[in-house]
Design an enzyme around this catalytic site. Structure first.
Site, PDB file in Angstrom:
ATOM      1  N   LYS A 148     -81.630  96.988  51.374  1.00  0.00           N
ATOM      2  CA  LYS A 148     -82.647  95.930  51.358  1.00  0.00           C
ATOM      3  C   LYS A 148     -82.355  94.995  52.496  1.00  0.00           C
ATOM      4  O   LYS A 148     -81.239  94.913  53.001  1.00  0.00           O
ATOM      5  CB  LYS A 148     -82.607  95.179  50.026  1.00  0.00           C
ATOM      6  CG  LYS A 148     -83.779  94.252  49.776  1.00  0.00           C
ATOM      7  CD  LYS A 148     -85.031  95.029  49.405  1.00  0.00           C
ATOM      8  CE  LYS A 148     -85.518  94.722  48.040  1.00  0.00           C
ATOM      9  NZ  LYS A 148     -86.251  95.659  47.317  1.00  0.00           N
TER      10      LYS A 148
HETATM   11  N1  GLU Z   1     -89.677  96.935  47.870  1.00  0.00           N
HETATM   12  C1  GLU Z   1     -89.938  97.895  46.859  1.00  0.00           C
HETATM   13  C2  GLU Z   1     -88.850  97.860  45.806  1.00  0.00           C
HETATM   14  O1  GLU Z   1     -88.209  96.865  45.618  1.00  0.00           O
HETATM   15  C3  GLU Z   1     -90.205  99.286  47.421  1.00  0.00           C
HETATM   16  C4  GLU Z   1     -89.081  99.888  48.172  1.00  0.00           C
HETATM   17  C5  GLU Z   1     -89.444 101.192  48.877  1.00  0.00           C
HETATM   18  O2  GLU Z   1     -90.543 101.661  48.699  1.00  0.00           O
HETATM   19  O3  GLU Z   1     -88.600 101.676  49.610  1.00  0.00           O
HETATM   20  O4  GLU Z   1     -88.643  98.790  45.080  1.00  0.00           O
END
Ligand code: GLU
Length: 430
Positions: free
Chosen positions: A115
């Site tokens: 992230k």
């Molecule tokens: N931001 C989204 C999550 O927290 C999607 C992450 C993604 O699709 O890689 O799951």
């Protein structure tokens, strides 16, 4: 450059990182996780912090701080969103990266967890400033991301347009014959540049499905049930859209600007139209009354969907909650102390790593299509998503019954056991 942070420093973390560690340790204790594997999983693999200058519309230069934390890649390339928000810092990125590892593992995807994002308030910047910020951030990340290494996606305040800028910038740094091989460096792209049908609604649809599976299991009819939603971005909107279609009634919404309430129901479509015409704010919506933010979670309702930021349901407001089901559209919305109070009150919680996993599952389908040069229809994507989520939901429910634990612990147990098995089979290099 990627640096490892000393473990000692990481142990003083509070907030989301404290929560995810407590959730992890709790589940690891229940299954008696191999001590060596626990050592690996409780730290992040790589942490990248970049400072980069961007020219603003007025000619001045502003320096921004961006993050990308790669927690674990035992099951496949790092995967997870990028968020643009003032709360983004290294601890937030670490916590959110860890949740991604558990989420992808639970979903049975060939991914690890990551992230990142930029610490900023996007509403302060023009569209062209946001484009330059995004492109310069992508350039700073360089080859620390990649279609088979680390694949970003949308998160809080980022969207398909931001993904398109990332894709274009990343591709532009490659030699011509390499460019189109890199389409899957990001997911959540617009349809015109390799995005997938259904990815826009995947997270909210997944939240809705989890609520539906829960209701089926409890023999609850969703028709006429009242629900409240915190956050009216992509996740909040689509969750409300599908719940309303099922006959449930949206009675309150809170966004970054305030809260609105109407016990007779709020039209999801009208609220969306209003907020789009009102710079993304729901405040002032004519068919509802404004209420104090502090009264939001205590409103009388059946289902509560936190779909905004972390640490929103805390020991301070947990005992006022009237809903009997909390469906976590956001990552980490309920802190550990609040969860104890809620469980004692008999409130069910569909945990984030299950509840909002439709998003990353949708991303996986987009990535597969790009990688294989395929284009799937909407129905196909939605069907696959539903099947996958039904499987995850049943597994979590089964584990929770067999082990006599709550749904979050069950979800963590499944996720951790899959990683434990991977490490046991692979061994540790050298
Ligand atoms: N931001 C989204 C999550 O927290 C999607 C992450 C993604 O699709 O890689 O799951």
């Amino acid at each position: 450059m990627i640096t490892k942070t000393p473990k000692k420093k990481r142990q003083q973390k509070q907030g989301m990182l404290d929560n995810v560690m407590r959730q992890f340790n709790h589940a690891a204790d229940i299954i008696g996780l191999n001590a060596n594997i626990r050592k690996i999983l409780e730290v992040t693999n790589n942490e990248l912090v970049v400072h980069f200058p961007v020219r603003m519309d007025n000619g001045e230069v502003e320096v921004f701080t961006g993050y990308r934390v790669q927690h674990n890649n035992a099951l496949g390339p790092y995967k997870g969103g990028l968020r643009y928000h003032p709360t983004v810092d290294i601890d937030a990125a670490r916590a959110l990266a860890m949740w991604m590892t558990w989420k992808t593992s639970l979903a049975g995807l060939p991914y690890g967890g990551a992230k990142g994002g930029i610490q900023l308030l996007p509403s302060k910047y023009s569209q062209s400033e946001l484009e330059r910020i995004t492109r310069r951030f992508t350039y700073a990340l360089g080859d620390n991301i990649g279609p088979e290494l680390d694949i970003p996606a949308p998160d809080v305040n980022t969207n398909p347009q931001v993904m398109a800028w990332i894709l274009d910038t990343y591709m532009s740094t490659k030699s011509p014959n390499e460019r189109s091989k890199n389409m899957h460096v990001v997911t959540g792209k617009p349809l015109g540049v390799g995005g997938s049908e259904g990815r826009d609604r995947a997270t909210g649809f997944g939240v809705f499905l989890n609520i539906k599976f829960w209701a089926e299991n409890k023999k609850v009819d969703l028709k006429g049930k009242k629900f409240i939603v915190q956050g009216f971005g992509n996740v909040g909107y689509w969750t409300a859209y599908f719940l309303e279609k099922e006959g449930a009634i949206l009675t309150a919404v809170q966004d970054a600007f305030g809260s609105v309430y109407n016990e007779d129901g709020i039209s999801v479509e009208k609220l969306l139209e209003y907020s789009q015409a009102n710079k993304g704010s729901i405040l002032g919506f004519a068919d509802a009354q404004a209420i104090e933010n502090k009264d939001f979670f205590g409103l009388d309702c059946d289902i509560c969907v936190p779909a905004a930021l972390g640490n929103q349901i805390t020991a301070e407001n947990a005992s006022s909650i009237k809903a009997y089901l909390i469906a976590e559209g956001a990552n980490g919305p309920t802190d550990v102390e609040a969860e104890k109070i809620l469980l004692k009150k008999g409130i069910d919680i569909i945990p984030d790593i299950l509840c909002n996993s439709g998003g990353v599952i949708g991303s996986y389908y987009e990535w597969l299509q790009n990688r294989n040069g395929e284009i799937w229809h909407l129905e196909e994507v939605m069907e696959k998503l539903e099947k996958k989520l039904r499987g995850s939901f049943s597994r979590v429910l089964k584990t929770s019954k067999e082990r006599g634990v709550d749904m979050r612990s069950a979800a963590f147990i499944i996720a951790i056991e899959r990683l434990e098995q991977a490490y046991e089979q692979r061994g540790i290099f050298p």
